[in-house]
Design an enzyme around this catalytic site. Structure first.
Site, PDB file in Angstrom:
ATOM      1  N   ALA A   1      -0.194  10.618   2.899  1.00 17.03           N
ATOM      2  CA  ALA A   1       1.088  10.795   2.499  1.00 17.03           C
ATOM      3  C   ALA A   1       0.983  12.138   3.481  1.00 17.03           C
ATOM      4  O   ALA A   1       0.089  13.125   3.579  1.00 17.03           O
ATOM      5  CB  ALA A   1       1.697  10.752   0.509  1.00 17.03           C
TER       6      ALA A   1
ATOM      7  N   GLY B   1      -3.023   7.943   0.813  1.00 18.24           N
ATOM      8  CA  GLY B   1      -2.319   7.118   1.600  1.00 18.24           C
ATOM      9  C   GLY B   1      -3.299   6.019   2.354  1.00 18.24           C
ATOM     10  O   GLY B   1      -3.470   4.933   2.711  1.00 18.24           O
TER      11      GLY B   1
ATOM     12  N   GLU C   1      -6.132   3.437   1.186  1.00 21.37           N
ATOM     13  CA  GLU C   1      -5.242   2.646   0.060  1.00 21.37           C
ATOM     14  C   GLU C   1      -5.120   1.490   1.642  1.00 21.37           C
ATOM     15  O   GLU C   1      -4.662   0.215   0.691  1.00 21.37           O
ATOM     16  CB  GLU C   1      -3.744   3.176  -0.085  1.00 21.37           C
ATOM     17  CG  GLU C   1      -4.374   3.609  -1.944  1.00 21.37           C
ATOM     18  CD  GLU C   1      -3.514   4.523  -2.388  1.00 21.37           C
ATOM     19  OE1 GLU C   1      -3.224   4.288  -3.904  1.00 21.37           O
ATOM     20  OE2 GLU C   1      -2.609   4.984  -1.880  1.00 21.37           O
TER      21      GLU C   1
ATOM     22  N   GLU D   1      -5.590  11.991  -5.713  1.00 19.01           N
ATOM     23  CA  GLU D   1      -4.463  12.461  -6.046  1.00 19.01           C
ATOM     24  C   GLU D   1      -4.165  12.980  -6.800  1.00 19.01           C
ATOM     25  O   GLU D   1      -3.492  13.641  -6.802  1.00 19.01           O
ATOM     26  CB  GLU D   1      -3.463  11.111  -5.712  1.00 19.01           C
ATOM     27  CG  GLU D   1      -2.525  10.361  -4.028  1.00 19.01           C
ATOM     28  CD  GLU D   1      -4.172   9.593  -3.841  1.00 19.01           C
ATOM     29  OE1 GLU D   1      -3.886   8.325  -2.797  1.00 19.01           O
ATOM     30  OE2 GLU D   1      -5.377   9.285  -3.883  1.00 19.01           O
TER      31      GLU D   1
END
Length: 281
Positions: free
Chosen positions: A87, A132, A135, A155
């Site tokens: 992110a 992310g 992910e 995270e």
């Protein structure tokens, strides 16, 4: 797809080499053998996923999901040292609580867009694939990584949790205890260990992740598009269920292909000792 995305389309056709832009940071390129390459292209930020980039990923996936000429999608990066660093924390730092709540569905749409693509997907990972970014790779069916790859879900080290599917997808790959250790420790895992732990599926020579992922996609794409989508549906829906329920899901998927044109062509081609020409229906 937004009006802005449409203005930046270079070529909406299915010809080999044609490229279609989705906003500034995402491109889809068509290859031979029914392969589409979805490229993350925000090099100045190492592909950090901003709200704008998330919208573009979701729009690209929406277009790919309905394209019957695409049998395999390969997720790649244009950055030399990173697949995606996760992110955009600079953007996140500027958001109020209310703005963060509004941004959440935008971010989720990018990850679910990749996860819910109906055809097989392959991630080509080099350099950093963190948070992310990892992910997005986990949302793919297969992950090809080169020796420079460093993956992880860090995270909790910045006060949040993996929110792009990581807490659900990682244990499906490596088991609950291993996933817990990786998520709780927030540690980064280099390529060799990542392969040993099953965080990635194939480890290839440095700089060859994209080439090898496209080659794998080519081998997959030679098979029935109807069969590929049905097999993926059965694999995804049946995972984690009891055996009896899983077999019912498999049977439903079998019935969806048993009377298809692809099945008729596949059997005919086998008996006639020729390569099938799949009708895709």
């Amino acid at each position: 797809m937004t009006e802005q995305d449409g203005d930046q389309d270079r070529d909406q056709g299915g010809e080999q080499g044609a490229e279609r832009r989705f906003g500034e940071y995402v491109a889809v390129r068509r290859h031979a053998s029914y392969i589409a390459e979805l490229s993350l292209d925000r090099p100045k930020a190492m592909n950090a996923v901003s709200s704008e980039m998330a919208r573009s990923i979701a729009a690209a996936c929406e277009a790919l999901a309905t394209d019957r000429d695409v049998r395999v999608v390969v997720l790649t990066s244009t950055h030399e040292r990173a697949f995606c660093v996760g992110a955009d924390l600079k953007e996140r730092n500027s958001l109020t609580d209310a703005e963060l709540i509004r941004q959440r569905p935008v971010a989720r749409a990018a990850y679910t867009g990749v996860l819910e693509l109906p055809m097989p997907t392959v991630a080509a990972v080099h350099g950093f694939a963190l948070g992310g970014g990892f992910e997005l790779a986990l949302a793919c069916d297969l992950i090809v990584a080169d020796g420079t790859a460093v993956v992880g879900l860090p995270e909790v080290s910045v006060g949040v949790i993996p929110g792009g599917g990581g807490t659900q997808l990682l244990p499906r790959r490596v088991g609950a205890a291993r996933a817990a250790e990786l998520i709780f420790s927030a540690r980064r895992v280099a390529a060799e260990e990542a392969r040993e732990l099953g965080l990635v599926d194939s480890l290839v020579a440095d700089g060859q992740d994209r080439t090898e992922a496209l080659a794998l996609a080519g081998r997959i794409a030679g098979n029935s598009p109807v069969g590929l989508r049905a097999a993926k549906r059965a694999l995804r829906l049946g995972h984690g269920l009891d055996l009896r329920t899983g077999l019912e899901i498999e049977d439903a998927a079998w019935r969806s292909v048993a009377f298809s044109g692809d099945r008729a062509e596949g059997v005919a081609a086998f008996n006639e000792k020729r390569r099938p020409e799949w009708p895709g229906e």
